[in-house]
Write a protein that holds these residues in place. Structure first.
Motif, mmCIF file in Angstrom:
data_model
loop_
_atom_site.group_PDB
_atom_site.id
_atom_site.type_symbol
_atom_site.label_atom_id
_atom_site.label_comp_id
_atom_site.label_asym_id
_atom_site.label_seq_id
_atom_site.Cartn_x
_atom_site.Cartn_y
_atom_site.Cartn_z
ATOM 1 N N UNK A 60 0.698 -1.342 0.381
ATOM 2 C CA UNK A 60 0.444 0.032 0.014
ATOM 3 C C UNK A 60 0.752 1.301 0.182
ATOM 4 N N UNK A 61 2.045 1.376 1.047
ATOM 5 C CA UNK A 61 2.705 2.778 1.062
ATOM 6 C C UNK A 61 3.495 2.952 0.113
ATOM 7 N N UNK A 62 3.959 1.274 -0.538
ATOM 8 C CA UNK A 62 4.305 1.451 -1.982
ATOM 9 C C UNK A 62 3.681 2.444 -2.995
ATOM 10 N N UNK A 63 2.710 1.814 -3.493
ATOM 11 C CA UNK A 63 1.950 2.660 -4.397
ATOM 12 C C UNK A 63 1.708 3.736 -4.014
ATOM 13 N N UNK A 64 1.672 4.371 -2.709
ATOM 14 C CA UNK A 64 2.022 5.876 -2.197
ATOM 15 C C UNK A 64 2.714 6.150 -3.250
ATOM 16 N N UNK A 65 4.329 5.306 -3.102
ATOM 17 C CA UNK A 65 5.143 6.359 -3.541
ATOM 18 C C UNK A 65 5.351 6.321 -4.767
ATOM 19 N N UNK A 66 4.404 5.330 -5.619
ATOM 20 C CA UNK A 66 5.003 4.949 -6.905
ATOM 21 C C UNK A 66 5.252 3.600 -7.194
ATOM 22 N N UNK A 67 5.933 3.074 -6.089
ATOM 23 C CA UNK A 67 6.829 1.544 -6.517
ATOM 24 C C UNK A 67 5.740 0.363 -6.227
ATOM 25 N N UNK A 68 5.640 -0.363 -7.222
ATOM 26 C CA UNK A 68 4.996 -2.144 -6.675
ATOM 27 C C UNK A 68 6.429 -2.807 -5.743
ATOM 28 N N UNK A 69 5.968 -2.864 -4.476
ATOM 29 C CA UNK A 69 7.218 -4.227 -4.201
ATOM 30 C C UNK A 69 6.106 -4.990 -3.839
ATOM 31 N N UNK A 70 6.946 -6.372 -4.383
ATOM 32 C CA UNK A 70 7.243 -7.116 -3.867
ATOM 33 C C UNK A 70 7.709 -8.216 -2.630
ATOM 34 N N UNK A 71 6.794 -8.078 -1.789
ATOM 35 C CA UNK A 71 7.404 -8.927 -0.377
ATOM 36 C C UNK A 71 7.275 -10.187 0.106
ATOM 37 N N UNK A 72 8.829 -10.926 0.189
ATOM 38 C CA UNK A 72 8.427 -12.284 1.006
ATOM 39 C C UNK A 72 8.541 -12.143 2.116
ATOM 40 N N UNK A 73 7.940 -12.950 2.816
ATOM 41 C CA UNK A 73 8.161 -13.823 4.476
ATOM 42 C C UNK A 73 8.756 -14.639 4.491
ATOM 43 N N UNK A 74 9.665 -15.555 5.559
ATOM 44 C CA UNK A 74 10.044 -16.362 6.138
ATOM 45 C C UNK A 74 10.207 -16.597 7.528
ATOM 46 N N UNK A 75 10.169 -17.788 8.360
ATOM 47 C CA UNK A 75 10.619 -17.873 9.499
ATOM 48 C C UNK A 75 11.601 -18.094 10.129
ATOM 49 N N UNK A 76 12.263 -17.964 10.843
ATOM 50 C CA UNK A 76 13.816 -18.590 11.304
ATOM 51 C C UNK A 76 13.521 -18.662 13.131
ATOM 52 N N UNK A 77 13.701 -19.584 13.606
ATOM 53 C CA UNK A 77 14.269 -19.927 14.797
ATOM 54 C C UNK A 77 15.653 -18.987 15.806
ATOM 55 N N UNK A 78 15.883 -18.395 16.717
ATOM 56 C CA UNK A 78 16.605 -17.756 17.145
ATOM 57 C C UNK A 78 17.971 -16.468 16.086
ATOM 58 N N UNK A 79 18.175 -15.096 17.300
ATOM 59 C CA UNK A 79 18.898 -14.481 16.410
ATOM 60 C C UNK A 79 20.485 -15.093 15.940
ATOM 61 N N UNK A 80 20.882 -16.416 16.263
ATOM 62 C CA UNK A 80 21.837 -16.480 14.974
ATOM 63 C C UNK A 80 21.722 -17.055 13.465
ATOM 64 N N UNK A 81 21.150 -17.693 13.940
ATOM 65 C CA UNK A 81 20.255 -17.901 12.503
ATOM 66 C C UNK A 81 19.530 -16.428 11.783
ATOM 67 N N UNK A 82 18.872 -15.747 12.460
ATOM 68 C CA UNK A 82 18.054 -14.611 11.873
ATOM 69 C C UNK A 82 19.846 -13.492 11.262
ATOM 70 N N UNK A 83 20.699 -13.191 12.189
ATOM 71 C CA UNK A 83 21.382 -13.033 12.331
ATOM 72 C C UNK A 83 22.884 -13.364 10.479
#
Length: 340
Positions: A60-83
């Protein structure tokens, strides 16, 4: 205890979460404006991301700024894996505790310059136990094991170290580390409820801590609000490169978070519905709403009381660079304007 037995127990108590490990997330090349890959973990503390996802607020906010944004989501466990995922280029936005943030901020200082984008709110975290002999952290022995998302890195591990330093002095800050093991929150909760294993402690977060406390054999050993006062335990962070090379996408993400925080804080019922819908959590809506409606909870992107942990980590040598204030490890954006 084996991973298989943990997962079986998680399924048995209906926590119903899928676990993706860091190995699943493949490294990727830098991309152009209009794409963002976000990693979250488990629990209500990530509810703002659930709202952002459910309402397509980045798009929504991307369109307001004039761009189409592709969003990818993933789920991890633990700060080490995320970092690791962030530094490998597999994700653009990392969701983890203040502990992992400070670790990666310190290690990338003057290089990738990883900093926080926003807080995900203020929530008390509980250290739980099903061992009736454990009344305080001083009661844990070599027979106990304490589950944390990532040993020595997660914010739960850092909270435990902070508590140990208060109990025995800074030189003994890591005294309880040898009792900690890395277990995702859903699995640790299942093990604590089931009992009968060496895992007798779990440094948890909502709603898992509340689900565990429904069992009369589980009790609170430590409340982080008693340790530090109200604070923002979980944050979102990114590399300086992503922020500078994708200004419209980055700005759309921050605006989406701000809108989600306003939504969640003002309409707890709708927030509860969103959490159940997005995560698939097998939790009664009335129970979840009671948890979310806790007056100690605050859904906000403005960080609160994060600096004491930063100062502590530098004091005991866990990070080399000492931040002068919270603003050293947060990007200087219009939002959040104030923090601590």
């Amino acid at each position: 205890m084996s991973r298989i037995s943990f997962n079986r127990m998680a399924a048995a108590v209906g926590l119903g979460f899928s676990l993706l490990t860091g190995a699943v997330v493949a490294p990727a090349q830098a991309h152009a404006e209009g794409e963002i890959r976000i990693a979250e973990q488990f629990g209500i503390v990530y509810l703002l991301l659930n709202v952002v996802r459910d309402q397509h607020l980045i798009e929504k906010h991307g369109k307001e700024a004039g761009i189409d944004i592709k969003v990818d989501w993933t789920q991890l466990s633990g700060g080490s894996a995320v970092n690791d995922a962030l530094l490998s280029g597999a994700i653009d936005i990392a969701g983890a505790g203040v502990g992992p943030l400070l670790t990666i901020w310190d290690r990338t200082h003057g290089r990738q310059n990883v900093k926080a984008v926003a807080s995900l709110g203020n929530f008390p975290y509980y250290l739980l136990s099903n061992n009736p002999k454990v009344k305080t952290i001083a009661d844990f022995t070599e027979k106990d094991r304490i589950a944390v998302p990532a040993v020595g890195v997660s914010v739960q591990s850092r909270f435990l170290q902070y508590a140990a330093a208060k109990q025995w002095g800074d030189k003994e800050y890591n005294r309880l580390d040898k009792y900690t093991i890395a277990v995702p929150h859903p699995d640790a909760t299942a093990a604590l409820i089931a009992g009968g294993t060496e895992l007798s402690g779990h440094f948890s977060n909502p709603p898992f801590q509340d689900q565990a406390l429904a069992n009369p054999n589980v009790h609170v050993v430590l409340n982080t609000y008693d340790l530090l006062g109200p604070n923002s335990p979980t944050v979102l962070f990114a590399t300086e490169k992503f922020r500078e090379e994708n200004p419209k996408t980055y700005h759309a993400f921050v605006e989406a978070l701000a809108e989600a925080a306003d939504f969640a804080q003002k309409d707890k019922g709708a927030a509860a519905d969103t959490y159940i819908r997005v995560t698939g959590a097998k939790i009664d809506r009335a129970v979840l709403l009671k948890i979310i409606d806790n007056p100690q909870f605050e859904f906000s992107i403005t960080p609160k009381n994060t600096y004491p942990l930063a100062e502590f980590m530098h004091r005991v040598g866990a990070i080399k660079n000492k931040p002068a204030s919270w603003q050293d490890y947060f990007f200087k954006d219009a939002k959040p304007l104030q923090g601590s």
